[in-house]
Design a protein around this motif. Sequence first.
Motif, short mmCIF file in Angstrom:
data_model
loop_
_atom_site.label_atom_id
_atom_site.label_comp_id
_atom_site.label_asym_id
_atom_site.label_seq_id
_atom_site.Cartn_x
_atom_site.Cartn_y
_atom_site.Cartn_z
N ALA A 28 0.67 -1.28 0.16
CA ALA A 28 -0.15 -0.04 0.03
C ALA A 28 0.86 1.18 -0.04
N ALA A 29 2.07 1.07 -0.05
CA ALA A 29 2.95 2.35 0.13
C ALA A 29 3.03 3.18 -1.25
N SER A 30 3.34 4.43 -1.11
CA SER A 30 3.41 5.17 -2.18
C SER A 30 4.65 5.78 -2.16
N VAL A 31 5.35 5.55 -3.36
CA VAL A 31 6.82 5.98 -3.59
C VAL A 31 7.05 7.10 -4.76
N ALA A 32 7.64 8.08 -4.32
CA ALA A 32 7.94 9.14 -5.39
C ALA A 32 9.51 9.27 -5.40
N ILE A 33 10.38 9.02 -6.53
CA ILE A 33 11.80 9.00 -6.41
C ILE A 33 12.08 10.29 -7.65
N ASP A 34 12.93 11.27 -7.31
CA ASP A 34 13.50 12.18 -8.17
C ASP A 34 15.11 11.71 -8.27
N LEU A 35 15.14 11.12 -9.52
CA LEU A 35 16.41 10.81 -9.85
C LEU A 35 17.42 11.55 -9.76
N ALA A 36 17.18 12.72 -10.58
CA ALA A 36 18.34 13.82 -10.45
C ALA A 36 18.76 14.25 -9.14
N SER A 37 17.83 14.29 -8.19
CA SER A 37 18.43 14.74 -6.73
C SER A 37 18.71 13.81 -5.79
N GLY A 38 18.08 12.43 -6.17
CA GLY A 38 18.33 11.31 -5.26
C GLY A 38 17.34 11.17 -4.33
N ARG A 39 16.27 12.23 -4.33
CA ARG A 39 15.22 12.30 -3.27
C ARG A 39 14.23 11.12 -3.49
N VAL A 40 13.98 10.32 -2.30
CA VAL A 40 13.06 9.50 -2.47
C VAL A 40 11.94 9.71 -1.08
N GLU A 41 10.69 9.60 -1.53
CA GLU A 41 9.67 9.94 -0.63
C GLU A 41 8.62 9.00 -0.77
N ILE A 42 8.42 8.32 0.50
CA ILE A 42 7.62 7.16 0.91
C ILE A 42 6.67 7.42 1.97
N ASP A 43 5.48 7.08 1.50
CA ASP A 43 4.38 7.21 2.39
C ASP A 43 3.96 5.56 2.73
N SER A 44 4.24 5.28 4.00
CA SER A 44 4.18 3.82 4.32
C SER A 44 3.67 3.71 5.82
N SER A 45 3.17 2.62 6.02
CA SER A 45 2.85 2.56 7.50
C SER A 45 3.90 1.82 8.20
N LYS A 46 4.93 1.32 7.51
CA LYS A 46 6.01 0.42 8.23
C LYS A 46 7.00 1.49 8.73
N PRO A 47 7.93 1.20 9.66
CA PRO A 47 8.69 1.78 10.35
C PRO A 47 9.88 2.39 9.48
N GLU A 48 10.22 3.54 9.61
CA GLU A 48 11.64 4.05 8.88
C GLU A 48 12.58 3.19 8.87
N SER A 49 12.95 2.51 9.95
CA SER A 49 14.12 1.39 9.88
C SER A 49 13.82 0.41 8.85
N ASP A 50 12.66 -0.15 8.67
CA ASP A 50 12.37 -1.23 7.82
C ASP A 50 12.59 -0.67 6.24
N LEU A 51 12.13 0.58 6.01
CA LEU A 51 12.36 1.12 4.85
C LEU A 51 14.05 1.46 4.48
#
Length: 65
Positions: A28-51
Amino acid sequence: MTIFTVKGMSCGHCVKTITHAIKTLDPAASVAIDLASGRVEIDSSKPESDLVAAINALDYLVIPA
């Protein structure tokens, strides 16, 4: 929303690989990645450590924003 800078991404395959790893962990996660800047945005219920662990397992360096 969790935001990371991910070092080592260089192409569309990298984006697909990271997206797949996160979606495997949390379909159910939403993932948005900006390859040029290396930015990864994740909307997830999982803990940050798991991501972070899921991305690190792919041999990318994750830097929390």
